[in-house]
Design a protein around this motif. Structure first.
Motif, PDB file in Angstrom:
ATOM      1  N   ILE A   1      -7.043   2.585  -3.381  1.00 40.02           N
ATOM      2  CA  ILE A   1      -6.356   2.589  -1.856  1.00 40.02           C
ATOM      3  C   ILE A   1      -7.268   1.953  -1.056  1.00 40.02           C
ATOM      4  CG2 ILE A   1      -5.909   3.879   0.117  1.00 40.02           C
ATOM      5  CD1 ILE A   1      -4.348   6.262  -1.544  1.00 40.02           C
TER       6      ILE A   1
ATOM      7  N   LEU B   1       0.496  -0.957  -0.108  1.00 40.69           N
ATOM      8  CA  LEU B   1      -0.266  -0.326  -0.257  1.00 40.69           C
ATOM      9  C   LEU B   1       0.774   1.367   0.130  1.00 40.69           C
ATOM     10  CD1 LEU B   1      -2.832   1.152   0.033  1.00 40.69           C
ATOM     11  CD2 LEU B   1      -2.531   1.593   2.572  1.00 40.69           C
TER      12      LEU B   1
ATOM     13  N   LEU C   1      -1.009   4.970  -7.207  1.00 38.06           N
ATOM     14  CA  LEU C   1      -2.582   4.604  -6.167  1.00 38.06           C
ATOM     15  C   LEU C   1      -2.942   5.618  -6.596  1.00 38.06           C
ATOM     16  CD1 LEU C   1      -2.359   1.685  -3.722  1.00 38.06           C
ATOM     17  CD2 LEU C   1      -1.927   1.385  -5.857  1.00 38.06           C
TER      18      LEU C   1
ATOM     19  N   HIS D   1      -8.794  -1.925  -1.851  1.00 35.80           N
ATOM     20  CA  HIS D   1      -6.689  -1.936  -1.104  1.00 35.80           C
ATOM     21  C   HIS D   1      -7.680  -3.099  -0.070  1.00 35.80           C
ATOM     22  CE1 HIS D   1      -2.965  -3.262  -0.720  1.00 35.80           C
ATOM     23  NE2 HIS D   1      -2.651  -2.365  -1.320  1.00 35.80           N
TER      24      HIS D   1
END
Length: 401
Positions: free
Chosen positions: A380, A362, A375, A383
């Motif tokens: 996100i 991440l 991203l 995720h």
């Protein structure tokens, strides 16, 4: 992904729906000022509508006051100020006289509102105030319609001879203050704060808006039941701009330097007229800032440090390594001297990486040098790292994705 140690979130949801309002006693308990006394009222000015209680802060362009409505209305249900007994009033100093423009010979048939520059000149108000007012008006209407809780709402506005005012929701604390008091947050709280910020970026993106000044001092916190994550309110839209597609040059003087995205640092400038220069960037700069805030929540320390822009740029490169030569369009890399691969995020967050699978992927995705590879807010929100807390925000995830 996060573990299953998330605490009950019902209290935070109740605040998100607008059922809880901070009290003055809360304000007194989180500040060193002690007993508050009303500030003197001025004659014939906008502030006479309010009882000014205390100055909350002061800057180069004005101040922020804690206040309450002076006289209740007969229809409290129709007056948003009656739902918010305490408000924050942002006072913008008017420092120069700007002559009214020559009336245009052409009239638009599609809009009755003059452009922002015409409004500014006629009313003698700085452009930053007009920009923030227009963004807040648009977003407040949308937040009310969608019950979106993570943006500060505009309650009133006005001006007098030497000041312009924005009356906003009041929250008793900022993320910056909380980090100073607590040193850092655990992963659960940090993840919730980051997820709320990302929801806010996604919501702004729907409306084509870049914030351009994401930092802990611009994030208000509304605490609920002890032990539960706080509710965030993003504030300060003085640097916000509409995002143009395709990207156009914008001002490079945006974002506090330690939260500034690399494309704002490293990209060469383009002439935009009037002797000014700009840089091409997108709302991806706000994602970079949120990644910096996530890191700061976990450690209590700013991830990238330096006494100057050059020092901060160097620290970014020392942490992440040198960007590829074609990472930025029209890029100039003469200010990047480091050729080594960098310390790596894994070394900086070794414990968090080992305890929370998915965290490293991440962070690497949010800290991509290239804004095209970084991203997006939607990516996100979906995720795997956030799988265990996503259910608390399902209503708003469906709204923005």
């Amino acid at each position: 992904m996060l573990g299953n140690n998330t605490s009950d979130y019902s209290a935070t949801r109740s605040v998100a729906s607008g059922s809880t309002t901070p009290s003055l006693s809360t304000y007194e308990s989180v500040t060193p000022y002690g007993h508050v006394t009303p500030l003197p009222q001025q004659n014939n000015c906008f502030l006479n509508k309010y009882v000014s209680i205390k100055e909350l802060g002061k800057g180069a362009y004005g101040s922020v006051l804690l206040a309450k409505r002076a006289t209740p209305t007969n229809n409290p249900k129709q007056d948003p100020l009656q739902q918010q007994p305490y408000v924050a009033i942002k006072c913008q100093q008017i420092t120069e006289t700007i002559p009214s423009p020559v009336p245009s010979t052409t009239t638009s048939t599609t809009s009755t509102s003059p452009p922002p520059n015409i409004i500014r000149e006629r009313l003698n108000i700085p452009a930053a105030y007009i920009r923030e007012l227009m963004v807040l008006q648009t977003m407040t209407r949308s937040c009310i319609k969608d019950s979106f809780p993570f943006l500060v709402q505009l309650l009133d506005h006005g001006k007098d001879v030497d000041r312009a005012y924005l009356v906003l929701e009041y929250c008793p604390s900022t993320l910056a203050c909380s980090l100073r008091e607590r040193s850092c947050f655990n992963m659960n709280w940090s993840a919730h704060i980051t997820y709320q910020l990302t929801l806010t970026l996604a919501y702004l993106s729907i409306h084509g808006i870049m914030h351009r000044d994401m930092k802990p001092s611009n994030i208000m916190l509304q605490h609920t039941t002890p032990g539960n994550p706080p509710l965030i309110k993003l504030i300060d839209f003085g640097l916000a701009r509409r995002e143009w597609v395709p990207a156009r040059p914008y001002s490079p003087a945006v974002q506090t330097v330690i939260y500034r995205a690399p494309e704002v640092f490293f990209q060469q400038e383009f002439p935009v007229g009037g002797g000014r220069a700009g840089k091409q960037y997108t709302s991806a700069i706000d994602v970079w800032s949120v990644a910096c805030i996530f890191a700061e929540c976990l450690t209590g320390k700013q991830l990238f440090k330096g006494e100057s822009e050059i020092a901060v740029r160097q620290d970014i490169v020392e942490t992440l390594g040198r960007p590829e030569e074609d990472c930025f369009e029209f890029e100039t890399l003469e200010i990047v001297g480091a050729l080594h691969p960098g310390k790596s995020l894994k070394a900086r967050f070794q414990r968090h990486c080992s305890e929370h699978p998915g965290f490293l992927a991440l962070m690497e995705g949010m800290f991509e040098y290239s804004p095209k590879k970084r991203l997006t807010p939607s990516a996100i929100l979906l995720h795997p790292f956030f799988a265990s807390i996503k259910e608390h925000y399902e209503r708003w995830v469906e709204l923005v994705i």
